[in-house]
Design a protein around this motif. Structure first.
Motif, mmCIF file in Angstrom:
data_model
loop_
_atom_site.group_PDB
_atom_site.id
_atom_site.type_symbol
_atom_site.label_atom_id
_atom_site.label_comp_id
_atom_site.label_asym_id
_atom_site.label_seq_id
_atom_site.Cartn_x
_atom_site.Cartn_y
_atom_site.Cartn_z
ATOM 1 N N GLY A 227 0.870 -1.139 0.089
ATOM 2 C CA GLY A 227 0.178 0.008 0.018
ATOM 3 C C GLY A 227 0.993 1.328 0.002
ATOM 4 N N SER A 228 0.439 2.266 -0.275
ATOM 5 C CA SER A 228 1.053 3.532 -0.450
ATOM 6 C C SER A 228 1.314 4.086 1.261
ATOM 7 C CB SER A 228 0.497 4.836 -0.875
ATOM 8 O OG SER A 228 -0.738 5.009 -0.633
ATOM 9 N N ASP A 229 0.479 3.284 2.262
ATOM 10 C CA ASP A 229 0.899 3.461 3.478
ATOM 11 C C ASP A 229 2.473 3.195 3.871
ATOM 12 O OD1 ASP A 229 -1.783 4.343 3.954
ATOM 13 O OD2 ASP A 229 -2.448 2.509 5.176
ATOM 14 N N PHE B 237 -5.230 12.894 6.274
ATOM 15 C CA PHE B 237 -5.505 11.383 6.520
ATOM 16 C C PHE B 237 -4.909 10.991 8.114
ATOM 17 C CE2 PHE B 237 -3.777 7.042 4.604
ATOM 18 C CZ PHE B 237 -4.935 6.644 4.881
ATOM 19 N N TYR C 167 -1.273 9.905 9.041
ATOM 20 C CA TYR C 167 -0.116 10.760 9.282
ATOM 21 C C TYR C 167 0.274 10.657 10.362
ATOM 22 C CZ TYR C 167 -1.786 12.162 4.362
ATOM 23 O OH TYR C 167 -1.878 12.008 3.296
ATOM 24 N N THR D 87 -2.124 15.813 1.455
ATOM 25 C CA THR D 87 -3.048 14.997 0.518
ATOM 26 C C THR D 87 -3.642 15.725 -0.445
ATOM 27 O OG1 THR D 87 -3.658 13.905 2.614
ATOM 28 C CG2 THR D 87 -4.759 12.964 0.663
ATOM 29 N N ASN E 113 -8.671 13.755 1.226
ATOM 30 C CA ASN E 113 -9.507 12.820 2.059
ATOM 31 C C ASN E 113 -9.416 13.201 3.549
ATOM 32 O OD1 ASN E 113 -10.908 10.805 3.012
ATOM 33 N ND2 ASN E 113 -9.156 9.495 2.914
ATOM 34 N N ASP F 290 0.564 12.970 -1.199
ATOM 35 C CA ASP F 290 -0.078 11.639 -1.205
ATOM 36 C C ASP F 290 -1.075 11.892 -2.335
ATOM 37 O OD1 ASP F 290 -2.052 9.728 -0.784
ATOM 38 O OD2 ASP F 290 -1.863 9.807 1.381
ATOM 39 N N ALA G 102 -3.408 9.791 -3.337
ATOM 40 C CA ALA G 102 -4.133 8.325 -3.641
ATOM 41 C C ALA G 102 -5.484 8.485 -4.530
ATOM 42 C CB ALA G 102 -4.812 8.021 -2.043
ATOM 43 N N TYR G 103 -5.757 9.663 -4.693
ATOM 44 C CA TYR G 103 -7.070 10.070 -5.684
ATOM 45 C C TYR G 103 -6.630 10.763 -6.782
ATOM 46 C CZ TYR G 103 -8.998 8.571 -1.118
ATOM 47 O OH TYR G 103 -9.347 7.631 0.089
ATOM 48 N N THR H 228 -1.422 5.049 -5.253
ATOM 49 C CA THR H 228 -1.928 3.491 -4.755
ATOM 50 C C THR H 228 -2.532 3.070 -5.677
ATOM 51 O OG1 THR H 228 -3.044 2.564 -3.136
ATOM 52 C CG2 THR H 228 -4.064 4.610 -3.588
ATOM 53 N N SER I 102 -5.295 0.936 -4.410
ATOM 54 C CA SER I 102 -6.337 0.727 -3.666
ATOM 55 C C SER I 102 -7.476 1.307 -3.914
ATOM 56 C CB SER I 102 -5.593 1.030 -2.142
ATOM 57 O OG SER I 102 -4.887 0.324 -1.789
ATOM 58 N N LYS I 103 -7.546 2.468 -4.730
ATOM 59 C CA LYS I 103 -8.750 3.246 -5.068
ATOM 60 C C LYS I 103 -9.044 3.238 -6.599
ATOM 61 C CE LYS I 103 -8.409 4.424 -0.824
ATOM 62 N NZ LYS I 103 -7.350 5.293 -0.136
ATOM 63 N N ARG J 39 -2.978 -4.642 -1.289
ATOM 64 C CA ARG J 39 -1.953 -3.811 -0.770
ATOM 65 C C ARG J 39 -0.965 -3.527 -1.502
ATOM 66 N NH1 ARG J 39 -3.953 -1.110 1.215
ATOM 67 N NH2 ARG J 39 -2.597 -0.674 2.732
HETATM 68 C C1 LIG Z 1 -6.628 5.264 0.851
HETATM 69 C C2 LIG Z 1 -5.506 6.183 0.972
HETATM 70 C C3 LIG Z 1 -4.263 5.779 0.880
HETATM 71 C C4 LIG Z 1 -3.913 4.570 0.408
HETATM 72 O O1 LIG Z 1 -3.613 3.699 1.283
HETATM 73 P P1 LIG Z 1 -3.172 2.241 0.769
HETATM 74 O O2 LIG Z 1 -2.031 1.795 1.830
HETATM 75 O O3 LIG Z 1 -2.304 2.556 -0.492
HETATM 76 O O4 LIG Z 1 -4.394 1.562 0.612
HETATM 77 C C5 LIG Z 1 -3.412 6.902 1.157
HETATM 78 N N1 LIG Z 1 -3.750 8.340 1.560
HETATM 79 C C6 LIG Z 1 -5.041 8.504 1.582
HETATM 80 C C7 LIG Z 1 -5.169 9.952 1.872
HETATM 81 C C8 LIG Z 1 -6.164 7.612 1.414
HETATM 82 O O5 LIG Z 1 -7.176 7.945 1.512
#
Ligand SMILES: *Cc1c(COP(=O)(O)O)cnc(C)c1O
Length: 365
Positions: free
Chosen positions: A87-89, A113, A116, A156, A160, A187, A189-190, A218, A220-221, A229
């Protein structure tokens, strides 16, 4: 009493609260709480996962060369400046772990987010939250928050749970104004969902220009692979070299690598998902506006629906839950009067819009 105690700061970490996925008494639910892709992964990604399964006894590649090549081709980037994580996490964790520690400050914004502050504390650093202005990141507030101890800033973009975008010119002003020893982490993510008429490259030009700017993305979205992940980061080579030293050699499984690569290469499917999202996002916002529920213009795959106050937001959430519809309360993100609603497919969008309409009309009757 045990003599075994964790490192300082660890017990200050508030456990991450994931989007709900069940409602008591409801067998079937419509989950619009975690910004997942309503269409699921690309069929080509599923096929790649199945094809990878017989080789699960083999250790995976440690350098992720094939996945990095795919990302680099699609995005026009240098593969040697990419890193992939769980994941980017995980990429964000490599950054806080490598560049922050006890005594250091990590800036994030008011509605940023919730990972952080968790990541900052894991590294022993101190998270510092700075205000936003009307659910929009405020560059001056970030710059005001900088001290001699600041080492890293999380942004971000788009946000988000706000769904708003900080314009490129403002991100550039932030990158130019921050002292060069402070890392700016964008970040994205979107990023895939940003409206095509907006000038937006996710931060690529700023990473290319400033050695202290990093961007993360990521699967994930938009790619519908939250359960897999996989995420990635793009930065200067010397930063990537640092991050690779804290990365476990086998952090991504061969199944993850093959699936993410197939998803990245399936541009047609991504285009379809992004177009459907844009269509139902605008439809949903128009429907909610008509019943007196405003939303900021969303640049993501969710909308932030604003109610009169926290009580009204919670009452609407309760009605939606009684219909098996799960959305995200965002009091924990400092916006108690709002609900974050993932844009679903047509059926999901119609169901949540009808629920909110019935709630507002019932409240008026
Ligand atoms: C969903 C999201 C992530 C992504 O998390 P993953 O670890 O890649 O699933 C990262 N930053 C933000 C703000 C998110 O909403």
């Amino acid at each position: 009493m045990t003599q075994i105690t964790p490192q300082p700061g660890i017990m200050d970490i508030a456990l991450y609260q994931a989007g709900k996925s069940h409602v008591a008494g409801q067998a079937r639910v419509l989950k619009l709480s975690a910004n997942e892709n309503p269409f699921g992964p690309s069929p080509k990604a599923i096929a790649a996962a199945q094809a990878a399964a017989p080789d699960l006894h083999r250790y995976p590649s440690t350098d992720h060369a094939s996945l990095r090549a795919a990302i680099a081709e699609v995005h026009g980037l240098d593969p040697d400046r990419l890193i992939c994580g769980v994941g980017s996490d995980e990429v964000l964790q490599f950054l806080t772990q490598s560049y922050t520690g006890p005594g250091d400050e990590v800036i994030y914004t008011e509605h940023g987010f919730s990972m952080y502050p968790i990541l900052a504390r894991q590294a022993g650093a101190t998270p510092v939250c700075v205000p936003e202005t009307e659910r929009q990141v405020d560059v001056d507030q970030i710059l005001n928050g900088v001290t001699d101890r600041t080492r890293l800033v999380f942004l971000t973009n788009p946000g988000n749970p706000t769904s708003t975008l900080l314009p490129e010119s403002e991100v550039a002003r932030l990158a130019e104004s921050l002292p060069k020893h402070i890392l700016l982490v964008i970040d994205g993510a979107y990023a895939e969902f940003v409206r095509p008429e907006v000038s937006f490259d996710g931060g690529v030009a700023l990473v290319n220009k400033h050695p202290n700017v990093v961007m993360t993305r990521t699967f994930s979205k938009a790619y519908g692979l939250g359960g897999l992940r996989v995420g990635w980061g793009y930065a200067a080579r010397d930063i990537i070299d640092v991050l690779n030293r804290v990365r476990q050699p086998f952090n991504l499984s061969n199944l993850s690598l093959a699936t993410a690569e197939a998803a990245m290469r399936d541009r047609e499917y991504l285009t379809f998902c992004v177009a459907e999202n844009a269509k139902w996002r605008d439809w949903l916002v128009t429907e909610l506006a008509a019943v007196g529920v405003p939303c900021d213009q969303s640049q993501t795959n969710f909308i932030l629906a604003r109610f009169a106050d926290q009580d009204e937001a919670e009452a609407c959430d309760a009605l939606l839950q009684s219909r098996g519809i799960i959305v995200r309360k965002v009091a924990g993100y400092g916006i108690p009067e709002a609900l974050r609603i993932t844009v679903g497919d047509e059926e999901g969008s119609r169901a949540v819009a009808a629920g909110i309409k019935d709630f507002k009309e019932g409240a008026r009757a």
